[in-house]
Design a protein around this motif. Structure first.
Motif: not given
Length: 311
Positions: A123-133, A151-156
């Protein structure tokens, strides 16, 4: 003298990880909000180099980079690096997985994780970001409700911004890799290493049948192998395209020059975007009859014919 390097920011992106592979230790880092800004920093001489993504093993070419490289003042690629792509789902501390109603990340990252999201958070919607962080930074720097909870990002990035990892290893393809390039202002082209790649943008003629075949034959006739070719719309009207191309070889090699001369004669636009060492350092295989020596011998024979020394 200390150099300035622009990159797709903010801090904690895969792009910053790529930059660390090529920038000197004392470089001044300039995180930018998007690819266009990073490249414009170089054009404006506010930065000496920029590091930006150009290709992903899952999603293909990064259009923002491919298009911007030919949209304004010329820039060239000086180096390439690859970064393995690993994603986590991160949120503000105390957030639970069942509280996530919307997720933000860069579109390429979303494409690499949407299978996991569909299975675990349908059910989760997607919101576009300018980068992964950038979404991770937004979650960390504001206590106000946002349009997304995770947020979907790298572990760092999750660690750097103090977020809580709700799930790790969320990428659909664990072997995904993104290729990044160092971009600089044009200058004297360096010498070939024997393991090089050349990038260019070519607009094919559109007023006759077989135009694309004629374009490709400029390469095949000289023994120049293509490692990547992608179409991009010219933007003026439907049905007109440019082609972003990577070839195996260096513009200082005779066979590559011959192919480019053929393209320049027959295509309405050819933009050289740099010759640089391949990231895998694998030597380019030069087909028989297409080495620099072969071209020198052939030209010498033509000179002898013109001088009446041979037939």
């Amino acid at each position: 003298m200390t150099s300035t390097w622009a990159f797709l920011g903010p801090s904690g992106t895969f792009c910053e990880m790529a930059l660390q592979q090529v920038a000197p230790d004392d470089a001044l880092l300039d995180p930018c909000q998007d690819v266009a800004t990073a490249l414009d920093r170089v054009r404006e001489r506010a930065a000496d180099s920029a590091v930006v993504p150009i290709e992903n093993s899952v999603e293909g070419g990064v259009n923002a980079t491919l298009d911007n490289l030919v949209a304004s003042t010329p820039l060239v690629i000086a180096a390439e690096v690859a970064v393995p792509v690993t994603f986590v789902l991160a949120a503000r501390p105390g957030t639970t997985l069942d509280e996530v109603r919307a997720i933000s990340t860069h579109p390429h990252a979303w494409a690499q994780c949407r299978g996991w999201v569909r299975h675990n958070l349908p059910e989760a919607a997607y919101v576009a970001g300018t980068s992964t962080s950038a979404p991770a930074q937004a979650l960390a720097e504001s206590d106000e409700p946002l349009a997304f909870e995770a947020a979907l990002c790298n572990p760092l990035a999750a660690q750097r911004y103090g977020l809580e990892v709700l799930a790790g290893g969320v990428a659909d393809n664990p072997d995904a890799v993104t290729r990044f390039v160092q971009v600089t202002r044009p200058g004297r082209v360096g010498e070939p290493t024997g393991a090089d790649k050349t990038t260019l943008m070519v607009q094919a003629p559109h007023d006759r049948a077989g135009a694309l075949l004629d374009m490709l034959e400029q390469f095949s006739a000289r023994g120049v192998n293509l490692s990547r070719i992608e179409s991009r719309p010219v933007g003026e009207s439907l049905g007109r395209y440019r082609f972003s191309i990577d070839v195996e070889g260096h513009i200082r090699e005779a066979r590559v020059q011959a192919a480019f001369i053929g393209l320049h004669r027959t295509c309405p636009m050819v933009r050289f975007l740099g010759s640089y060492p391949r990231l895998d350092a694998r030597p380019v295989v030069v087909p028989a009859g297409t080495s620099d020596k072969d071209f020198i011998v052939a030209r010498a024979w033509v000179a002898d014919v013109l001088a009446g020394r041979t037939v």
